[in-house]
Enzyme design. Structure first.
Site, PDB file in Angstrom:
ATOM      1  N   ASP A  12      17.329 -32.132 -15.104  1.00 39.08           N
ATOM      2  CA  ASP A  12      16.208 -32.805 -14.440  1.00 39.08           C
ATOM      3  C   ASP A  12      15.139 -31.796 -14.023  1.00 39.08           C
ATOM      4  O   ASP A  12      15.435 -30.639 -13.740  1.00 39.08           O
ATOM      5  CB  ASP A  12      16.754 -33.558 -13.212  1.00 39.08           C
ATOM      6  CG  ASP A  12      15.790 -34.621 -12.720  1.00 39.08           C
ATOM      7  OD1 ASP A  12      14.810 -34.931 -13.432  1.00 39.08           O
ATOM      8  OD2 ASP A  12      16.013 -35.139 -11.605  1.00 39.08           O
ATOM      9  N   ASN A  60      15.685 -44.637 -18.494  1.00 37.03           N
ATOM     10  CA  ASN A  60      14.480 -43.882 -18.857  1.00 37.03           C
ATOM     11  C   ASN A  60      13.496 -44.683 -19.722  1.00 37.03           C
ATOM     12  O   ASN A  60      12.352 -44.274 -19.921  1.00 37.03           O
ATOM     13  CB  ASN A  60      14.834 -42.549 -19.547  1.00 37.03           C
ATOM     14  CG  ASN A  60      15.373 -41.490 -18.594  1.00 37.03           C
ATOM     15  OD1 ASN A  60      16.214 -40.675 -18.951  1.00 37.03           O
ATOM     16  ND2 ASN A  60      14.874 -41.478 -17.363  1.00 37.03           N
TER      17      ASN A  60
HETATM   18  C1  IPE Z   1      18.287 -38.459 -14.965  1.00 37.50           C
HETATM   19  O1  IPE Z   1      17.065 -38.007 -14.525  1.00 37.50           O
HETATM   20  C2  IPE Z   1      18.272 -38.648 -16.444  1.00 37.50           C
HETATM   21  C3  IPE Z   1      18.193 -37.446 -17.257  1.00 37.50           C
HETATM   22  C4  IPE Z   1      18.134 -36.224 -16.807  1.00 37.50           C
HETATM   23  C5  IPE Z   1      18.193 -37.659 -18.664  1.00 37.50           C
HETATM   24  P1  IPE Z   1      15.948 -38.998 -13.962  1.00 37.50           P
HETATM   25  O2  IPE Z   1      14.786 -38.160 -13.624  1.00 37.50           O
HETATM   26  O3  IPE Z   1      15.740 -40.107 -14.925  1.00 37.50           O
HETATM   27  O4  IPE Z   1      16.656 -39.598 -12.670  1.00 37.50           O
HETATM   28  P2  IPE Z   1      16.019 -40.269 -11.376  1.00 37.50           P
HETATM   29  O5  IPE Z   1      15.117 -41.364 -11.843  1.00 37.50           O
HETATM   30  O6  IPE Z   1      15.264 -39.206 -10.639  1.00 37.50           O
HETATM   31  O7  IPE Z   1      17.203 -40.753 -10.595  1.00 37.50           O
HETATM   32  C1  IPE Z   2      14.285 -34.732 -17.021  1.00 36.61           C
HETATM   33  O1  IPE Z   2      13.071 -34.387 -16.460  1.00 36.61           O
HETATM   34  C2  IPE Z   2      14.128 -35.208 -18.440  1.00 36.61           C
HETATM   35  C3  IPE Z   2      14.438 -36.631 -18.628  1.00 36.61           C
HETATM   36  C4  IPE Z   2      14.783 -37.475 -17.694  1.00 36.61           C
HETATM   37  C5  IPE Z   2      14.340 -37.130 -19.981  1.00 36.61           C
HETATM   38  P1  IPE Z   2      12.126 -35.445 -15.752  1.00 36.61           P
HETATM   39  O2  IPE Z   2      11.161 -35.967 -16.750  1.00 36.61           O
HETATM   40  O3  IPE Z   2      12.932 -36.486 -15.063  1.00 36.61           O
HETATM   41  O4  IPE Z   2      11.384 -34.527 -14.706  1.00 36.61           O
HETATM   42  P2  IPE Z   2      10.929 -34.901 -13.237  1.00 36.61           P
HETATM   43  O5  IPE Z   2      12.121 -35.446 -12.520  1.00 36.61           O
HETATM   44  O6  IPE Z   2       9.847 -35.916 -13.358  1.00 36.61           O
HETATM   45  O7  IPE Z   2      10.449 -33.610 -12.659  1.00 36.61           O
HETATM   46 MG    MG Z   3      13.638 -36.644 -13.179  1.00 42.11          MG
END
Ligand code: IPE
Ligand code: IPE
Ligand code: MG
Length: 224
Positions: A12, A60
């Site tokens: 993340d 997602n």
């Molecule tokens: C979890 O991260 C999913 C992945 C890393 C693929 P998210 O960024 O989607 O999770 P939330 O929404 O902050 O809980």
């Molecule tokens: C994780 O990074 C990647 C996926 C969930 C695919 P994020 O896109 O969730 O990054 P933040 O949480 O917005 O920083």
């Molecule tokens: Mg995230």
């Protein structure tokens, strides 16, 4: 000193990594893939047998169409560029989650990639795509019910991770302290490790730090 056989990572923080640099989120995701590449190249040094990466959750899809399509594009590029090296390293690629609803060309690429790496014996790279743990558990419970025996064992046998060693360590980057529908069942007795490092900045040294902390933890599994 116990070592971790099965490590999972919630990768993340790509968006925040980009935002801090006033860059588009897509650049953060691209750098996130680089971080994965870096880890795979040094995996041998860690003693990990199974590395499970959360790449795309069943939630997602709520993101913009552009971001979802950027992520699919990166997956295509990753398979095209990195599969040879994954196979050469003797790693077996296993996808968990329902990737059947991805674009048809990507589904074929993923199936081919799994088939090409199937004989890998040096370790397993599990990538979670359109994965949701609650959905996985519900499906496993339904399958167990259809066979007439709903127990912890029959549900566990129906999970996508049934053929993998138990999860030892679950890492989440970026400072968020939640599981976001990842490996809820499997994490029952896993050790949890949270770090503020954003995913694109995560290196094998950060992984080794997590492993070092893991090896110092006392796991009790309910006993004493
Ligand atoms: C979890 O991260 C999913 C992945 C890393 C693929 P998210 O960024 O989607 O999770 P939330 O929404 O902050 O809980
Ligand atoms: C994780 O990074 C990647 C996926 C969930 C695919 P994020 O896109 O969730 O990054 P933040 O949480 O917005 O920083
Ligand atoms: Mg995230």
């Amino acid at each position: 000193m116990t070592s971790a056989r099965h490590v999972a990572i919630i990768m993340d923080g790509n968006g925040r990594w980009a935002k801090r640099r006033l860059l588009p989120r897509s650049v953060g995701h691209k750098r996130g893939v680089e971080a994965v590449r870096g880890l795979l190249r040094s995996l041998d040094d860690t003693g990990i047998e199974v590395l499970t990466l959360y790449a795309f959750s069943s939630e997602n899809w709520k993101r913009s169409e552009d971001e979802v399509s950027d992520l699919m594009g990166l997956l295509r590029i990753f398979i095209a560029r990195d599969l040879d090296e994954i196979v050469e390293r003797g790693l077996k690629l296993k996808i968990i989650g329902d990737f059947s609803i991805f674009p048809a060309d990507l589904v074929t690429m993923i199936q081919d990639a799994q088939a090409r790496s199937a004989s890998g014996t040096q370790g397993t790279l599990v990538v979670a795509l359109n994965y949701g743990s609650q959905q996985e558990i519900a499906k496993a419970a339904a399958a167990a019910a259809a066979k007439g025996e709903v127990t912890v064992e029959t549900i566990a046998a129906g999970l996508e991770t049934a053929d993998l060693p138990p999860l030892d360590l679950l890492i989440r980057t970026s400072g968020e302290v939640r599981l976001s529908n990842f490996l809820l069942w499997q994490a029952s007795y896993a050790e949890l490790y949270f770090t503020d490092v954003l995913w694109p900045d995560f290196t094998v040294d950060h992984l080794k730090q997590a492993l070092a902390e893991f090896s110092g933890r006392e796991r009790r599994f309910g006993g004493r």
